[in-house]
Every structure is written in C-alpha cells, then in structure tokens.
Scaffold this motif. Structure first.
Motif, PDB file in Angstrom:
ATOM      1  N   ILE A 118       0.831  -1.204   0.000  1.00 23.74           N
ATOM      2  CA  ILE A 118       0.000   0.000   0.000  1.00 23.74           C
ATOM      3  C   ILE A 118       0.866   1.254   0.000  1.00 23.74           C
ATOM      4  N   GLY A 121       3.253   0.501  -3.529  1.00 21.55           N
ATOM      5  CA  GLY A 121       2.673   0.023  -4.781  1.00 21.55           C
ATOM      6  C   GLY A 121       1.746   1.023  -5.433  1.00 21.55           C
ATOM      7  N   ARG A 122       1.302   0.664  -6.610  1.00 16.67           N
ATOM      8  CA  ARG A 122       0.382   1.488  -7.373  1.00 16.67           C
ATOM      9  C   ARG A 122      -0.624   0.590  -8.081  1.00 16.67           C
ATOM     10  N   GLY A 126      -1.945  -2.165  -5.500  1.00 16.82           N
ATOM     11  CA  GLY A 126      -2.252  -1.314  -4.359  1.00 16.82           C
ATOM     12  C   GLY A 126      -3.712  -1.424  -3.950  1.00 16.82           C
ATOM     13  N   THR A 130      -5.131  -2.955  -0.435  1.00 18.99           N
ATOM     14  CA  THR A 130      -6.042  -2.151   0.388  1.00 18.99           C
ATOM     15  C   THR A 130      -7.290  -2.946   0.746  1.00 18.99           C
TER      16      THR A 130
END
Length: 329
Positions: A118, A121-122, A126, A130
C-alpha cells in the motif's frame, strides 16, 4: 532360422527393457538431470522462495533504490538516460510481497506485507492490498495509513460507509480520527470534481464543435456531456443535493471539520514526534473555508512595501488588487 528368431526376440526385449536403463545411464553422464537432482533443484527453488521475508524484500528494495539514486546523482547528463534504463522495477518487489501476504494474509507478516504494498505500490496491486487490509485487519492501528490514502478519492456509497464504520467502531483512536477527517476530504474532492465537470460542460456548450475538440483532446460535446453526467449520476443522492448549492456545501463541510477538531483535535496524525495534530491540520482547512473561498471577505494582510512603508490590504478596499505570493528557499 530358430537361432535368428531367438536372437531377434532377445534384441527386442533388450530394446524394450534396456531403453529406460539407457536413459538412466545418460542421466548419470549429464545428458539429463537425474530424478534425485531434479527433485533437489525443485527443493532449492522452493527454498529460495521461502527465504523471502517481508524484512528481506523491503531491505533489498531499499538498498537498490539508494544505489540507483547515488548513481543518478553522480552521473553526467549524458549518462543518465542509460542509468535510468536500469532503474529497479518496483513491480517485481510488489509481486514478491504479495506472495508473502497471501501465504497467511491474516497474520502479522501478512499485514506487514500488505502495508508495504500500500505504501509503495500502485494501481491494481495497491487496490488489492487495500481491500485485503480492510477485510483482514480493519482493527489494526496501521489502518490509519490506508484510510488517509482514501482521502484523495471521490466519495462513493461504499467508501463513505467504510469510513463511517471505522470512525464509529475502530478500537484505535487515531484510526477513528483519520476516518472522520478522510470522510470530509472525500466530500471536498467530490465537490471539486462536481464543479469541474459543471464548468467544463457549461464552457463547452458555448463553443463550436471544432473549439470543443481542440480544447479537449479530440472529445466532442456529446462525449463531454456523457462523462459529466456519468460522474454526477454516480454520486449518492444526498451528495448531489449538497453539491448543487455552494452555500450548503460550505456550511456542511465547515461543520464536519469542526466536529473533527472537537473529537480528535489533540490526536497526532502519525507517530512521528513532529507530526501535526488533527487540530493543526483542520485549522488550515477551516481558514480556507472561512476566508479564502469566493465571496468571502479577504483576511487582513499587513507588511512593508519596497520603500519600507507599512501598508494594509484594507487600505485598498474598493480597488482591484493583485497579490503575488512567492518564496525563496
């Protein structure tokens, strides 16, 4: 003739039963991996994967990042393009962390891996991390970081429900505070986009089709109208009503910010010694709402001009004034 036949069958039997033996001989000479060696190689590969820990992957990524930054700082302008091509890929480490997280997602290590993803990352990874964090660790103090990330999103019924639940039920006071604060920021973000699409559509409807496409990267008026209506229709009904009137929006947002200060004003946003409190952070938001929105009276400003003469902003009341703020660090 009988001898020939028996010889033929003997050779046939040898060929049938000798073939596996010949493969074993070949394996011993290195033509193919031995079964034992293949199993050993498999075990080694498994051991290599198993050797990954949240700490080791995080440390490896940090070391590579620092090394890359040093190379870039030391490189000449001509060499930077070549170094940039060797930039370490964060996605490789995100994937390794996701493997660690999925090994036991509800464990402490699983939580640490998800938080690393989180934070670093993207995109899809991500979002997945989450969702897993919310599903398995909603009571964890680390949820404050997750929730603060949600503050930059536009509101949906699901996101508002989650924030309301965390604000009411989280055992962590900080998470409750962040959830309350993030909810208000989501509402602000939604209003920003609401007015953006409204202004864009109103402006586009006064332009020729050619002007619309030139100003919007080839999108025509119908596409812009569809996009604006899709965004607005996706908003919860109560928000549509609030966003439709600027005065109502400002009143409700101000009241929500005041409530955050009343309930969590002295709580720090993070564990850092120099972390601002919710009261500190919301103070600037309230100042903007009360003094810097369109239609509000500008706050008093006092200073000296280039000749050392003291002046006040109120000295120029009734005149058009341009204020240029700048800094030099």
């Amino acid at each position: 003739m009988k001898i020939l036949k028996s010889t033929f069958w003997l050779l046939t039997l040898i060929s049938l039963f000798g073939f596996p033996a010949s493969r074993l001989v070949g394996q011993e000479t290195g033509d193919d991996p031995k079964p034992a060696e293949a199993a050993e190689a498999g075990e080694t590969a498994e051991e290599e994967v198993a050797e990954d820990t949240v700490e080791s992957v995080a440390a490896e990524w940090q070391e590579l990042s620092i090394e890359y930054s040093k190379k870039m700082r030391a490189a000449s302008t001509d060499d930077r393009a070549a170094i940039a091509a060797e930039k370490p890929r964060i996605n490789d480490y995100v994937e390794r962390m996701m493997v660690l997280a999925n090994n036991d997602v509800a464990s402490e290590d699983g939580k640490k891996a998800l938080m690393w993803i989180i934070t670093n990352g993207r995109g899809v990874a991500g979002d997945e991390a989450t969702d897993l964090m919310i599903e398995h660790h909603s009571d964890a103090p680390e949820m404050a970081v997750v929730v603060m990330g949600m503050s930059r999103e536009t509101p949906t019924e699901a996101s508002l429900a989650l924030l309301d639940n965390l604000a009411a039920d989280s055992p962590s006071e900080r998470v409750r505070g962040v959830a309350s604060y993030a909810r208000v920021l989501q509402l602000k973000q939604g209003y920003t986009m609401w007015t953006y699409y409204g202004d864009l559509l109103a402006k586009s409807e006064k332009m020729s089709e050619e002007e619309v496409e030139a100003a919007n990267r080839g999108k025509n008026l119908d596409e812009i109208r569809t996009r604006a209506n899709r965004f607005r229709d996706a908003m919860p009904a109560d928000l549509q009503e609030m966003y439709a009137d600027e005065s109502t929006f400002n009143t409700e947002i101000e009241a929500a910010f005041v409530k955050v200060v009343e309930n969590f004003g002295s709580i720090k946003l993070t564990d850092a010694d120099d972390s601002p409190t919710f009261g500190d952070r919301v103070e600037s938001e309230l100042f903007e709402l009360r003094f810097l929105t369109v239609g509000k009276e500008a706050p008093e400003i006092e200073g000296e001009d280039v000749d050392g003469v003291t002046f006040k902003l109120s000295d120029y009341r009734g005149k058009v004034v341009v204020i240029d703020f700048w800094g030099d660090w």
